[in-house]
Design a protein around this motif. Structure first.
Motif, PDB file in Angstrom:
ATOM      1  N   MET A 166       8.074  -6.280  -1.489  1.00 37.39           N
ATOM      2  CA  MET A 166       9.066  -5.701  -0.589  1.00 37.39           C
ATOM      3  C   MET A 166      10.444  -6.316  -0.823  1.00 37.39           C
ATOM      4  SD  MET A 166       9.055  -5.443   3.596  1.00 37.39           S
ATOM      5  CE  MET A 166       8.911  -7.220   3.815  1.00 37.39           C
ATOM      6  N   VAL A 167      10.502  -7.637  -0.966  1.00 36.94           N
ATOM      7  CA  VAL A 167      11.781  -8.312  -1.184  1.00 36.94           C
ATOM      8  C   VAL A 167      12.369  -7.907  -2.530  1.00 36.94           C
ATOM      9  CG1 VAL A 167      12.846 -10.578  -1.522  1.00 36.94           C
ATOM     10  CG2 VAL A 167      11.258 -10.224   0.369  1.00 36.94           C
ATOM     11  N   LYS A 168      11.532  -7.805  -3.569  1.00 31.41           N
ATOM     12  CA  LYS A 168      12.022  -7.381  -4.881  1.00 31.41           C
ATOM     13  C   LYS A 168      12.496  -5.930  -4.845  1.00 31.41           C
ATOM     14  CE  LYS A 168       9.997  -8.340  -8.734  1.00 31.41           C
ATOM     15  NZ  LYS A 168      11.122  -9.005  -9.435  1.00 31.41           N
ATOM     16  N   ALA A 194      24.902  -1.867   7.453  1.00 27.20           N
ATOM     17  CA  ALA A 194      26.306  -1.789   7.099  1.00 27.20           C
ATOM     18  C   ALA A 194      26.509  -0.672   6.076  1.00 27.20           C
ATOM     19  CB  ALA A 194      26.772  -3.131   6.531  1.00 27.20           C
ATOM     20  N   PHE A 195      27.754  -0.337   5.799  1.00 26.83           N
ATOM     21  CA  PHE A 195      28.065   0.697   4.813  1.00 26.83           C
ATOM     22  C   PHE A 195      27.434   0.307   3.475  1.00 26.83           C
ATOM     23  CE2 PHE A 195      30.758   2.797   1.655  1.00 26.83           C
ATOM     24  CZ  PHE A 195      30.814   4.080   2.168  1.00 26.83           C
ATOM     25  N   GLY A 196      26.658   1.234   2.907  1.00 24.22           N
ATOM     26  CA  GLY A 196      25.991   0.966   1.636  1.00 24.22           C
ATOM     27  C   GLY A 196      24.703   0.186   1.756  1.00 24.22           C
ATOM     28  N   GLY A 197      24.223  -0.024   2.980  1.00 18.38           N
ATOM     29  CA  GLY A 197      23.006  -0.808   3.193  1.00 18.38           C
ATOM     30  C   GLY A 197      21.745  -0.031   2.859  1.00 18.38           C
ATOM     31  N   ARG A 198      20.616  -0.751   2.837  1.00 16.84           N
ATOM     32  CA  ARG A 198      19.360  -0.080   2.526  1.00 16.84           C
ATOM     33  C   ARG A 198      18.226  -0.600   3.405  1.00 16.84           C
ATOM     34  NH1 ARG A 198      19.622  -3.315  -2.817  1.00 16.84           N
ATOM     35  NH2 ARG A 198      21.207  -1.758  -3.284  1.00 16.84           N
ATOM     36  N   VAL A 199      17.326   0.316   3.731  1.00 18.21           N
ATOM     37  CA  VAL A 199      16.083  -0.007   4.418  1.00 18.21           C
ATOM     38  C   VAL A 199      14.957   0.008   3.396  1.00 18.21           C
ATOM     39  CG1 VAL A 199      14.358   0.774   6.077  1.00 18.21           C
ATOM     40  CG2 VAL A 199      16.760   0.881   6.676  1.00 18.21           C
ATOM     41  N   THR A 200      14.157  -1.041   3.403  1.00 19.80           N
ATOM     42  CA  THR A 200      12.956  -1.096   2.575  1.00 19.80           C
ATOM     43  C   THR A 200      11.774  -1.260   3.515  1.00 19.80           C
ATOM     44  OG1 THR A 200      14.216  -2.150   0.800  1.00 19.80           O
ATOM     45  CG2 THR A 200      11.820  -2.265   0.663  1.00 19.80           C
ATOM     46  N   TYR A 201      10.739  -0.447   3.353  1.00 15.18           N
ATOM     47  CA  TYR A 201       9.652  -0.481   4.328  1.00 15.18           C
ATOM     48  C   TYR A 201       8.295  -0.509   3.652  1.00 15.18           C
ATOM     49  CZ  TYR A 201       8.515   4.496   3.657  1.00 15.18           C
ATOM     50  OH  TYR A 201       8.119   5.701   3.146  1.00 15.18           O
ATOM     51  N   ILE A 202       7.343  -1.106   4.367  1.00 16.50           N
ATOM     52  CA  ILE A 202       5.947  -1.064   3.936  1.00 16.50           C
ATOM     53  C   ILE A 202       5.045  -0.530   5.041  1.00 16.50           C
ATOM     54  CG2 ILE A 202       6.214  -2.984   2.330  1.00 16.50           C
ATOM     55  CD1 ILE A 202       4.691  -4.680   4.430  1.00 16.50           C
ATOM     56  N   GLY A 203       5.569  -0.376   6.254  1.00 19.20           N
ATOM     57  CA  GLY A 203       4.722  -0.004   7.380  1.00 19.20           C
ATOM     58  C   GLY A 203       4.063   1.345   7.185  1.00 19.20           C
ATOM     59  N   ILE A 204       2.796   1.446   7.556  1.00 23.28           N
ATOM     60  CA  ILE A 204       2.101   2.734   7.501  1.00 23.28           C
ATOM     61  C   ILE A 204       1.609   3.131   8.888  1.00 23.28           C
ATOM     62  CG2 ILE A 204       1.505   2.765   5.067  1.00 23.28           C
ATOM     63  CD1 ILE A 204      -1.161   1.514   5.743  1.00 23.28           C
ATOM     64  N   GLY A 205       0.859   2.242   9.551  1.00 26.06           N
ATOM     65  CA  GLY A 205       0.403   2.525  10.902  1.00 26.06           C
ATOM     66  C   GLY A 205      -0.580   3.671  10.973  1.00 26.06           C
ATOM     67  N   THR A 206      -0.806   4.150  12.180  1.00 26.87           N
ATOM     68  CA  THR A 206      -1.725   5.256  12.409  1.00 26.87           C
ATOM     69  C   THR A 206      -0.942   6.471  12.884  1.00 26.87           C
ATOM     70  OG1 THR A 206      -2.116   4.493  14.672  1.00 26.87           O
ATOM     71  CG2 THR A 206      -3.630   3.726  12.980  1.00 26.87           C
ATOM     72  N   GLY A 207      -1.619   7.611  12.900  1.00 27.45           N
ATOM     73  CA  GLY A 207      -0.971   8.832  13.345  1.00 27.45           C
ATOM     74  C   GLY A 207      -0.044   9.394  12.275  1.00 27.45           C
ATOM     75  N   SER A 208       0.884  10.245  12.688  1.00 24.32           N
ATOM     76  CA  SER A 208       1.778  10.933  11.762  1.00 24.32           C
ATOM     77  C   SER A 208       2.805   9.976  11.168  1.00 24.32           C
ATOM     78  CB  SER A 208       2.496  12.070  12.486  1.00 24.32           C
ATOM     79  OG  SER A 208       3.472  12.652  11.646  1.00 24.32           O
ATOM     80  N   GLY A 209       3.111  10.182   9.881  1.00 26.99           N
ATOM     81  CA  GLY A 209       4.163   9.420   9.232  1.00 26.99           C
ATOM     82  C   GLY A 209       5.439  10.220   9.085  1.00 26.99           C
ATOM     83  N   VAL A 210       5.579  11.306   9.810  1.00 31.71           N
ATOM     84  CA  VAL A 210       6.742  12.180   9.701  1.00 31.71           C
ATOM     85  C   VAL A 210       7.883  11.625  10.549  1.00 31.71           C
ATOM     86  CG1 VAL A 210       7.649  14.501  10.117  1.00 31.71           C
ATOM     87  CG2 VAL A 210       5.320  14.202   9.265  1.00 31.71           C
ATOM     88  N   ILE A 211       9.095  11.531   9.950  1.00 30.76           N
ATOM     89  CA  ILE A 211      10.272  11.094  10.692  1.00 30.76           C
ATOM     90  C   ILE A 211      11.390  12.107  10.489  1.00 30.76           C
ATOM     91  CG2 ILE A 211       9.692   8.652  10.488  1.00 30.76           C
ATOM     92  CD1 ILE A 211      11.823   8.436   8.281  1.00 30.76           C
ATOM     93  N   GLN A 212      12.399  12.051  11.366  1.00 26.72           N
ATOM     94  CA  GLN A 212      13.584  12.894  11.247  1.00 26.72           C
ATOM     95  C   GLN A 212      14.825  12.017  11.393  1.00 26.72           C
ATOM     96  OE1 GLN A 212      12.909  15.821  14.379  1.00 26.72           O
ATOM     97  NE2 GLN A 212      12.408  17.359  12.835  1.00 26.72           N
ATOM     98  N   ALA A 243      10.711   2.628  -0.466  1.00 28.00           N
ATOM     99  CA  ALA A 243       9.335   2.337  -0.072  1.00 28.00           C
ATOM    100  C   ALA A 243       8.762   1.264  -0.991  1.00 28.00           C
ATOM    101  CB  ALA A 243       8.477   3.598  -0.138  1.00 28.00           C
ATOM    102  N   SER A 244       8.202   0.241  -0.380  1.00 22.73           N
ATOM    103  CA  SER A 244       7.487  -0.790  -1.134  1.00 22.73           C
ATOM    104  C   SER A 244       5.998  -0.549  -0.958  1.00 22.73           C
ATOM    105  CB  SER A 244       7.865  -2.186  -0.617  1.00 22.73           C
ATOM    106  OG  SER A 244       6.983  -3.162  -1.122  1.00 22.73           O
ATOM    107  N   HIS A 245       5.330  -0.266  -2.064  1.00 22.42           N
ATOM    108  CA  HIS A 245       3.887  -0.029  -2.027  1.00 22.42           C
ATOM    109  C   HIS A 245       3.280  -0.904  -3.109  1.00 22.42           C
ATOM    110  CE1 HIS A 245       0.048   1.754  -1.504  1.00 22.42           C
ATOM    111  NE2 HIS A 245       0.104   2.619  -2.498  1.00 22.42           N
TER     112      HIS A 245
END
Length: 336
Positions: free
Chosen positions: A151-153, A246-264, A279-281
């Motif tokens: 995830m960090v890489k 911040a401007f130009g920032g990024r989100v990196t995620y690994i969370g999966i959880g249960t239920g729907s993975g749909v976001i808006q 996405a970090s997998h």
């Protein structure tokens, strides 16, 4: 030979079975005597809803080589090892182009009759990584530590970056020293009520702990404060933390959880603020030599991350306790 092996089926059904393993390991395979196996969030997800049929489980494995099949050069009986939960083949086009991180063609142990929650299991030699200088309970953290490192890489944290980690679970906690070692100037770790002990450890690891008593969107003081958000919480919360970037920032995620993975989310705002979502997998499960060194030298304090151990016969109690008692449990390992 017979061995005990834990099986699960959703919702929340568990059995200890006697299963048959070959008396001698097949070609390219070793017999592992399991010494410790960590409970992973994916095990909880499988127990809750994913495992429609009975299956063996446990993939954060540390053990000792008991027997060696032919074609397993470089390995030795009695050697302490951890197991990559998946690996790369080294032969395909992706591997030959230097993208081993995209190959999952090597043999693995996921469909074996016994996996990590067992006395013994078979594993392909390509998954076996020797280690020394660690207890088995700490060594089995190599798999989730590799997830944190991936995830960090993937985030590509640079010198002076400001980082916010959402979720003080084992992955988020291990990401703190990794982000700091990667050059982060500031790391904030956010958790919800009930996670006070985890946030205390986050502070010990060098982060600024923040207990969130209300929703993400209500924390306006955090808006546009971070170059990176590392999300280890369920993906449904992703749109709520985009304002933290911040401007130009990024989100990196690994969370999966249960239920729907749909976001808006508002793609126009995302575009004009030049944000990124990654996405970090961590499959194949690589980076074991690096994280084993970090566990050994204390950069990742495995003895603090690993808070509880239980026995294989109590796997039912352990799985339920892990999900019901997050106030005290950080990470749990099962010992045969």
């Amino acid at each position: 030979m017979l061995t005990r092996s834990a099986y699960l089926k959703a919702p929340w059904q568990f059995e200890i079975r006697q299963v048959e393993l070959p008396d001698e390991p097949p070609y390219g395979t070793v017999l592992i005597k399991v010494e410790a196996c960590g409970i992973c969030g994916t095990d909880l997800t499988a127990a809750e809803e994913k495992a429609k049929d009975w299956k063996a489980f446990g993939h954060e494995v540390a053990g000792v080589i008991e027997k060696i099949g032919e074609g397993c050069e470089g390995l030795h009986i009695g050697e302490k090892v951890v197991l990559e939960s998946s690996s790369f083949c080294g032969k395909c086009e992706l591997c030959r182009n230097g993208r081993v991180d995209l190959c999952n063609k090597a043999p693995n142990f996921w469909k074996e009759p016994a996996m990590g929650f067992s006395d013994y299991m078979m594993a392909p030699a390509c998954c076996v990584v020797p280690y020394e200088g660690l207890t088995p309970e700490v060594a089995c953290l190599a798999e989730p530590a590799g997830v944190a490192w991936d995830m960090v890489k993937t985030a590509d944290i640079q010198m002076g970056d400001r980082v916010c980690i959402i979720g003080p679970g084992p992955i988020g906690l291990m990401a703190i020293p990794l982000a700091l070692r990667s050059g982060a100037e500031k790391v904030v770790c956010i958790g919800r009520p009930g996670n006070e002990n985890r946030l205390e450890l986050a502070g010990q690891l060098g982060a600024e702990p923040l207990l969130l008593n209300s929703g993400f969107l209500e924390q306006e003081e955090l808006y546009r404060q971070f170059d990176h958000v590392l999300m280890t919480a369920p993906v449904r919360f992703l749109p709520e933390v985009f304002p933290y970037l911040a401007f130009g920032g990024r989100v990196t995620y690994i969370g999966i959880g249960t239920g729907s993975g749909v976001i808006q989310f508002d793609a126009n705002e995302f575009h004009f603020r030049k944000l990124q979502l990654r996405a970090s997998h961590a499959t194949p499960a690589i980076y074991y030599p690096i994280v084993l060194k970090l566990l050994k030298n204390g950069t990742i304090p495995g003895d603090k991350i690993l808070s509880h151990t239980m026995e294989l016969n109590d796997i039912d109690k352990a799985m339920r306790r892990f999900t019901e008692d997050k106030g005290s449990i950080i990470k749990m390992a099962i010992k045969p």
